[in-house]
Design an enzyme around this catalytic site. Structure first.
Site, mmCIF file in Angstrom:
data_model
loop_
_atom_site.group_PDB
_atom_site.id
_atom_site.type_symbol
_atom_site.label_atom_id
_atom_site.label_comp_id
_atom_site.label_asym_id
_atom_site.label_seq_id
_atom_site.Cartn_x
_atom_site.Cartn_y
_atom_site.Cartn_z
ATOM 1 N N ARG A 32 19.776 17.170 62.499
ATOM 2 C CA ARG A 32 20.206 16.071 62.047
ATOM 3 C C ARG A 32 21.846 15.915 62.111
ATOM 4 N NH1 ARG A 32 20.873 14.016 55.626
ATOM 5 N NH2 ARG A 32 21.141 11.829 56.135
ATOM 6 N N HIS A 33 22.378 14.690 62.201
ATOM 7 C CA HIS A 33 23.759 14.409 62.437
ATOM 8 C C HIS A 33 24.447 15.000 61.589
ATOM 9 C CE1 HIS A 33 23.403 11.218 59.486
ATOM 10 N NE2 HIS A 33 22.335 10.837 60.098
ATOM 11 N N ARG A 36 28.221 11.572 56.946
ATOM 12 C CA ARG A 36 28.757 10.388 57.494
ATOM 13 C C ARG A 36 28.972 9.511 56.197
ATOM 14 N NH1 ARG A 36 24.431 7.740 55.493
ATOM 15 N NH2 ARG A 36 22.235 8.343 55.749
ATOM 16 N N ARG A 100 27.023 8.183 65.336
ATOM 17 C CA ARG A 100 26.969 9.330 64.544
ATOM 18 C C ARG A 100 26.149 10.630 65.225
ATOM 19 N NH1 ARG A 100 24.120 5.571 61.297
ATOM 20 N NH2 ARG A 100 21.918 6.084 60.740
ATOM 21 N N ASP A 280 17.578 12.594 59.519
ATOM 22 C CA ASP A 280 16.685 13.111 58.441
ATOM 23 C C ASP A 280 15.217 12.812 58.843
ATOM 24 O OD1 ASP A 280 16.989 10.417 57.780
ATOM 25 O OD2 ASP A 280 17.693 11.071 55.769
#
Length: 601
Positions: A32-33, A36, A100, A280
């Site tokens: 997942r990034h 943010r 992102r 996610d």
């Protein structure tokens, strides 16, 4: 010359035989990034888009640090596997087309591949450009879930909202839902839409922004529970396996395909890692399709890892890990129904039920509104409580070698489904060649599956032509699978015996039996010595692991005899039992008949 296939098999097999431990050969990493800003704010939120330096949904400096740290972790974990320097042939990076996720991949790669030596292009700059591949969001079919182009999935979501579990959660948390609606200025709020409110509050808290007075620790905890449940609803709660086939199973299918591809010997293959930067819901969709999702939203920079190993017997196994806490080592994940180090063939067998064969077709909605999974419980009610699909798989567990060596054949009938009550009521029955069988049967049960095992003697197995397993329940159309034992059905292997040229034979004679088949099968290879006077002598050679080529599958068996027997014109037969066939395919060689294929070395 020795045929290339023989040399290749012997080379590969000797390397495997000498290996002392499992060897890592390939890795898939999905993360997942990083941290943010919120995707959006609610109407009364004191922190609107202007409060965030880059606006909504953008990677923060904290998120960059998280991904850089993940890259450093991967560098440490795969030191000695990946080169110290970036090699474009070793790694492929794919991201969704979101700022992102693209930036997360770049920050991760900065930690994974700090430039050294000739890769430094500017002094004191410990960074180098590395390509990150993507497709436009409108074309994204692999990493962004849930996909919204599937009528059947939308139908399943509507059905989910009418389940007892969903209604209970809604009733339990109705007070917090009403509070959120009153305080946020949102006109419509429910279990699912509360997610965006929690996301805004959670991101603001991570960045030390003040929260409204109504947002107490108790409110945040209840919102967290609803947030996790809203994610579970998308990929589970009701008919999880069918949802997986329409969502995360797409990504799972691609991962499994790559694992299978990387297990095939290819001297030109240099790829070692595929890195996927996503969201996610991507992680959840994938974990739900594997039935390993823990029900909690994956944190920023969480990472799902698949590692493919070649074992010391040249077989392959898959190990899975989940890194959702940077302060500890990744947690091993166990695929239900398999060991932690899951054999690749078992991994593929278990996961195939979550992978769509034709998603477009499965996404269609039937006019009667019934579940369209491969096997289902038909009823006049379009949404029966026991309508969850059940799937069956019938396998011959025993290898051909085990059947001959241990004088028994074990067959396993596995019923899987999401509704445990339905599974508990199912009766499993067996037939052999149309006659019911009740002896030598054992049934076991675990969460999500029932397994019936039937054990036959070798003679019983040899006499059998067809085995049928049936799953029955009142009000349910029986689910049936049939295992047919072939009677030389056209997929017979080609078997040839090869020997050295006469002038190269010293004290011993080495015979190589090469078995080729366009389709993959289980083999048991034995050798038979005959001289016409004494009783025949059976022995096993050194049998190697099947190797895949563009034309099919090859197996080699090596047998060594004495030069004296060879000169006395013994006959040596290579007998190959394949698949579930009873009669072997035989190829013979002898000096007197001069019918072996000579090999130059």
């Amino acid at each position: 010359m020795v045929p290339a296939a023989v040399l290749f098999l012997l080379t590969i097999s000797s390397v495997c035989g000498e290996a002392a431990a499992r060897k890592l050969v390939y890795v898939t990493v999905l993360f997942r990034h990083g941290d943010r800003s919120p995707v959006k704010a609610y109407p009364t939120d004191p922190h609107q888009e202007s409060s965030w330096p880059q606006g909504f949904g953008q990677l923060s400096q904290m998120g960059m640090q998280e991904q850089f740290g993940l890259g450093q972790f991967l560098r440490k974990r795969y030191k000695g596997f990946l080169n110290d320097f970036y090699d474009r042939h070793e790694i492929y990076i794919r991201s969704t087309d979101q700022d992102r996720t693209l930036m997360s991949a770049e920050a991760n790669l900065a930690g994974l591949y700090p430039p050294t030596g000739h890769q430094v292009f500017k002094e004191n700059l410990m960074w180098q450009p590395i390509p990150v591949h993507t497709v436009s969001q409108s074309e994204e079919r692999l990493l962004s879930f849930p996909l919204g182009d599937c009528p059947r999935y939308e139908q399943l979501m509507n059905e989910t909202k009418r389940t007892e579990e969903f209604i209970n959660v809604t009733n339990t948390y109705q007070d917090i839902i009403d509070l959120v609606k009153k305080k946020t200025g949102l006109n419509e709020i429910n279990v699912e839409s509360v997610l965006s409110v929690y996301d805004a509050l959670f991101c603001e808290s991570r960045h030390n922004m003040s929260a409204p007075d109504w947002v107490t620790p108790d409110v945040m905890e209840k919102l967290r529970v609803l947030n996790d449940f809203s994610i579970q609803v998308k990929f589970g709660v009701y008919k999880q396996q069918e949802k997986s086939r329409l969502q995360g199973g797409i990504l799972l299918g691609e991962i499994v395909k790559n694992l299978s591809k990387m297990s095939a010997p290819d001297q030109n293959q240099r790829l070692k890692m595929i890195m996927l930067s996503a969201h996610d819901t991507t992680v959840v969709a994938l974990q739900a399709s594997l039935n390993v999702f823990n029900g909690i939203e994956p944190p920023f920079a969480s990472c799902q890892i698949f590692e493919l190993y070649r074992n010391n017997d040249c077989s392959f196994s898959v190990s899975m890990f989940y890194r959702n806490d940077s302060t500890v080592e990744p947690y091993p994940l166990q695929l239900p129904g398999c060991s932690l180090d899951c054999p690749l063939d078992e991994f593929m067998r278990i996961t195939k039920f979550s992978i769509p064969e034709d998603r477009d077709k499965e996404c269609q909605v039937h006019s009667e509104g019934r579940d369209k999974a491969p096997f289902s419980t038909p009823t006049e009610d379009p949404m029966p409580p026991q309508g969850a699909a059940v799937s069956m798989e019938l396998n011959q567990v025993s290898s051909i070698k085990e059947i001959f060596n241990y004088n028994q054949a074990v067959l396993k009938c596995t019923i899987t489904g999401q509704d445990q009550n339905v599974l508990n009521q199912i009766q499993i029955t067996w037939q052999i060649d149309g006659s019911p069988v009740t002896n030598y049967i054992q049934t076991t049960q675990s969460a999500g599956s029932r397994v019936s095992t039937m054990t036959l003697t070798r003679d019983e197995w040899m006499r059998s032509r067809e085995v049928r397993c049936s799953a029955k329940k009142d009000g349910m159309t029986p689910v049936i699978q049939i295992l047919t034992f072939c009677e030389r059905d056209g997929n017979n292997p080609e078997v040839t015996v090869h020997v050295l040229q006469e002038e190269d034979i010293k004290n011993e004679v080495t015979l190589v039996c090469l078995v080729f088949n366009p389709v993959q099968q289980d083999y048991y290879i034995t050798w038979l010595e005959e001289d016409g006077n004494k009783p025949s002598y059976y022995a096993e050679g050194i049998n190697f692991t099947p190797v895949k080529s563009q034309q099919g599958y090859s197996v080699a068996s090596v047998y060594t005899t004495t030069k004296d027997k060879w000169d006395k014109s013994y006959t040596f037969s290579c007998q190959t039992f394949s698949g579930s066939c009873k009669n072997p395919t035989i190829s013979t060689a002898s000096k007197a008949q001069n019918n072996a294929v000579e090999c130059e070395i």
